[in-house]
Write a protein that holds these residues in place. Sequence first.
Motif, mmCIF file in Angstrom:
data_model
loop_
_atom_site.group_PDB
_atom_site.id
_atom_site.type_symbol
_atom_site.label_atom_id
_atom_site.label_comp_id
_atom_site.label_asym_id
_atom_site.label_seq_id
_atom_site.Cartn_x
_atom_site.Cartn_y
_atom_site.Cartn_z
ATOM 1 N N ASP A 236 -5.252 -2.541 -7.305
ATOM 2 C CA ASP A 236 -4.109 -1.578 -6.753
ATOM 3 C C ASP A 236 -4.233 -1.609 -4.842
ATOM 4 O O ASP A 236 -5.341 -1.976 -4.852
ATOM 5 N N HIS A 237 -3.815 -1.766 -4.361
ATOM 6 C CA HIS A 237 -3.650 -1.417 -3.294
ATOM 7 C C HIS A 237 -3.521 0.140 -2.630
ATOM 8 O O HIS A 237 -3.061 0.919 -2.848
ATOM 9 N N HIS A 238 -4.778 0.128 -1.452
ATOM 10 C CA HIS A 238 -4.323 1.623 -0.900
ATOM 11 C C HIS A 238 -4.722 1.226 0.533
ATOM 12 O O HIS A 238 -4.169 0.339 0.876
ATOM 13 N N THR A 239 -4.497 2.401 1.469
ATOM 14 C CA THR A 239 -3.960 2.392 2.848
ATOM 15 C C THR A 239 -5.090 1.025 3.709
ATOM 16 O O THR A 239 -4.315 1.106 4.553
ATOM 17 N N ASP A 240 -6.130 0.628 3.071
ATOM 18 C CA ASP A 240 -6.495 -0.078 3.714
ATOM 19 C C ASP A 240 -6.799 -1.302 3.326
ATOM 20 O O ASP A 240 -7.989 -1.949 3.517
ATOM 21 N N GLY A 241 -6.294 -1.368 2.097
ATOM 22 C CA GLY A 241 -6.283 -2.953 1.242
ATOM 23 C C GLY A 241 -6.809 -3.219 0.493
ATOM 24 O O GLY A 241 -5.739 -2.302 -0.692
ATOM 25 N N ALA A 242 -6.976 -4.193 -0.389
ATOM 26 C CA ALA A 242 -6.376 -4.639 -1.856
ATOM 27 C C ALA A 242 -8.481 -3.450 -2.437
ATOM 28 O O ALA A 242 -9.058 -3.679 -1.897
ATOM 29 N N TYR A 243 -8.064 -2.889 -3.841
ATOM 30 C CA TYR A 243 -9.116 -2.471 -4.619
ATOM 31 C C TYR A 243 -9.055 -3.279 -5.999
ATOM 32 O O TYR A 243 -8.243 -3.117 -6.159
ATOM 33 N N GLU B 155 3.146 4.677 5.949
ATOM 34 C CA GLU B 155 2.010 3.819 5.660
ATOM 35 C C GLU B 155 1.163 4.936 6.924
ATOM 36 O O GLU B 155 -0.265 5.266 5.680
ATOM 37 N N SER C 39 1.110 2.438 -3.451
ATOM 38 C CA SER C 39 -0.330 2.903 -3.980
ATOM 39 C C SER C 39 -0.129 3.673 -5.519
ATOM 40 O O SER C 39 0.495 4.235 -4.853
ATOM 41 N N LEU D 85 -5.605 -11.977 -2.477
ATOM 42 C CA LEU D 85 -5.263 -10.480 -2.499
ATOM 43 C C LEU D 85 -5.804 -9.423 -1.466
ATOM 44 O O LEU D 85 -5.161 -8.455 -0.342
ATOM 45 N N GLU D 86 -6.926 -10.541 -0.252
ATOM 46 C CA GLU D 86 -6.954 -9.396 0.416
ATOM 47 C C GLU D 86 -8.039 -10.547 1.659
ATOM 48 O O GLU D 86 -8.396 -12.291 1.101
ATOM 49 N N ALA E 142 -13.059 -1.109 -2.925
ATOM 50 C CA ALA E 142 -12.370 -2.262 -2.150
ATOM 51 C C ALA E 142 -12.986 -3.581 -2.073
ATOM 52 O O ALA E 142 -14.057 -3.763 -2.217
ATOM 53 N N LEU E 143 -11.863 -4.170 -2.152
ATOM 54 C CA LEU E 143 -12.355 -5.681 -2.161
ATOM 55 C C LEU E 143 -12.599 -6.215 -1.209
ATOM 56 O O LEU E 143 -14.673 -6.859 -1.909
ATOM 57 N N ARG E 144 -13.415 -5.540 -0.065
ATOM 58 C CA ARG E 144 -13.784 -6.200 1.637
ATOM 59 C C ARG E 144 -15.510 -5.429 0.749
ATOM 60 O O ARG E 144 -16.295 -6.249 1.633
ATOM 61 N N SER F 210 0.661 -1.380 -0.008
ATOM 62 C CA SER F 210 -0.068 -0.280 -0.148
ATOM 63 C C SER F 210 1.100 1.438 -0.091
ATOM 64 O O SER F 210 0.252 2.400 -0.800
ATOM 65 N N VAL G 219 -11.020 -11.781 4.465
ATOM 66 C CA VAL G 219 -12.047 -11.265 4.779
ATOM 67 C C VAL G 219 -12.453 -12.632 6.050
ATOM 68 O O VAL G 219 -11.510 -12.999 6.640
ATOM 69 N N ARG H 281 -3.349 -2.973 11.018
ATOM 70 C CA ARG H 281 -4.386 -2.500 10.040
ATOM 71 C C ARG H 281 -5.657 -1.532 11.249
ATOM 72 O O ARG H 281 -5.859 -0.478 10.650
ATOM 73 N N PRO I 70 -2.004 0.510 -10.638
ATOM 74 C CA PRO I 70 -2.822 -0.384 -10.720
ATOM 75 C C PRO I 70 -1.651 -1.919 -11.419
ATOM 76 O O PRO I 70 -1.125 -1.059 -12.534
ATOM 77 N N PHE I 71 -2.276 -3.490 -10.714
ATOM 78 C CA PHE I 71 -1.199 -3.666 -11.848
ATOM 79 C C PHE I 71 -2.088 -4.983 -12.299
ATOM 80 O O PHE I 71 -3.226 -5.431 -11.844
#
Lengths: 388, 373
Positions: free
Chosen positions: B99-106, A292, A16, A29-30, B42-44, A13, A32, A266, A19-20
């Motif tokens: 892309d990654h932003h401050t709070d995770g992947a988008y 960050e 940032s 990627l994330e 955001a993916l979330r 991040s 949850v 986080r 994009p890729f």
Amino acid sequence: MIATGWLALSIPSLTSGEPFLPQQDAQVLERVSVKAANPVAREISALRTSLVHDPQDIGVAVALATKLIEQSRSEGDPRFLGQAQAVLNPWLNHATPPPSALLLRAMIRQHAHEFDLALADLDVVLGLEPTNAQAWLTRASIYQVQGQYEDARRACQPLLRLAGRHVAHTCLADIASLSGQATMSREMLTSSLERPGVSARERLWILTILAEMTARTGDVKAAEKHFLEAQGLGIKDHYLLGAYADFLLDQGRAQEIVTLLQRETRADGLLLRLTLAEQALHLSASKDHTAELAARFAAARERGNRVHVREEARFTLALLHDPQAALTLAQANWEIQKEPWDARLLLESALTAGSRNAARPVIDWLNTNRVEDRKLQQLVAQFPKEQS
Amino acid sequence: MRLILAIAMLLLSAPAWAHKPSDSLLSLTVQHDRIEGRWDIALRDLDDAIGLDADGDGAITWGEVRTAHEKIAAYALSRLTVTSGETGCPAQAPRHLIDHHTDGAYAVLLFTMICPATIDTLRTEYRLLFDLDAQHKGLLRLTHGQETTSAIFSQESPSQQFKIGDISLWRQSRQYIREGIWHIWLGYDHVLFLLALLLPAVLRRVAGRWEPTPDFLSAFWEVLAIVTAFTIAHSITLGLATVGLIALPSRLVESAIAASVVFAGISNLHPTLVQRRRLVTFLFGLIHGFGFASVLSDLGLPRGSLALSLVSFNLGVEVGQLAIVATFLPLAYGLRKSWTYQRLVLVSGSLGIAVLACAWLIERALDLKLFPL
């Protein structure tokens, strides 16, 4: 495993903007929450399902919103607050919203530091339901944050009739500890703990207040004991973690903070404490984490968010080493909230920036309310004496 | 009741932010009747809205996001309405990135919207996620030419209107004039070409020797004639190339421009060529026009106002050129009688220009990089 995933996520991040296209389908990627493994997530999802079946059921909606607010609390994640508000929206859009929905909106607004709007909601609730203990307690909390101790005390009093004695006592003791009656407050809280029928969450609440209060009066041993006891309850609490980290920082126990918080990157408030500890230990990670945090504050500004002013002042003072900018932030923050930490930040920035004038409102506040806080008194003593 | 009482008390002093409330970042670039869009969500949030974690293991993988592309695009774009005037601009979202932003992947949704006509008033209505998260915000960045506007969509203000048209016609023209001026100033090859041609303008050839011109007026007319020849020539080719009637490969054009500067420098050392300066200027001016045209096409040409941009850019080139001449002429005129001017400036200057341009010519013709000009 999850922790490493999260740490890995927080690093890209920093770069940032570009994009890729991920190269492999298996790339994670994330993260949850896993509904099957997380009881709170399961409960929330069950409530959501019942609300879909009966969208008119305000009972389910209030239960769901309450759970979401609670989740936001334990994870330190404001997304859940917006979700709670969305659940309540159908009722809030009525000409006369029901008090149960208004009360929750007041709590959401309190969280977003929209104190006056929250108080307005509470006025409506208490106009309709003067015996609503939760509304009185929330009103007391807001007045306390605003430093209006007389109003706060008045809001606690009905709780003696409306809620358990220990609730009223804790409400009063928290305020009293800030206004010259720390010893009495401590006794009240200790005896509250011994009452039968105190739930685990209430215990957590009382212990946290007790720990912070004893830390303020300089009783390090007692504070440590209360913090550990609160931690031992096994309820994840973001606020408690932050308060304990602050206590450890003041004790020069930075290494313990790194152990305590290294998986909490986080939550921004906790990342701030972790970075402060890393700076104290001269760890290289503090550089990345500072960058960050700077990115996160910039993102919050973009959104027009003013909730984080206290943290940003602390960040600017202690990590960016810019006392002038920190002072401006601390002053803006003091306009919104007046808790010991807000006072401390204003004093520290004023001291570093060499401006006694800027510190005057806080010094007056300390004297008027007879706030017992060893750290704040030490800071005030460092200012050169005024010449009259 | 008890439970919530306790929570409420704790909530109040908690640092209320941490993590980040939900935001999406929407960037729209308007060009004539087209809008290029980039939308970071955001993916979330997408997971909450349409369920991305297909296998429910708590990890959202690229595979899961990739296969959900159609679903993501349909979900998001059905919650964004963009209208130009009265008519909607339908969107095409062929692909998306991460892309990654401050709070995770988008998820980064890339899309194109085509409106029925050149956009004058843009209305945007944003409805993403408000039904799930009342504190969600859409952060908009609208770019149009050099102008960037930002706005925030929230549940309370889901619609925004932007004026794109009328005022920008003048603004657009100004922008092209400015680009024209800068291009002639920063394009050293054009400046040197012009200077090389102008150096002998304050002198005249008498019996095989350089003599200063007797009066300012004759120097002025000479300069005017050269500048006019250059202007007419490059305007012709600039126009022809811009409307697409002639197209030359840019490497050839750039090399020819360098060659023209070499020639202009050397010609000053050959008095016979000096006599034909106006013709030389005109012929090479044609080449320089192609160079201007490629800059203009890089700037992007509005279909609706092609003529305006062309004329504005050309005007800018002439203004920039006049500024150079206005600085050169009085200076050269003042110095024209001195030995320094006749020998040093004219001969060495011309030689220097020719040598420099030679290097350009080699660079451009062979596609090398000799030095950073």
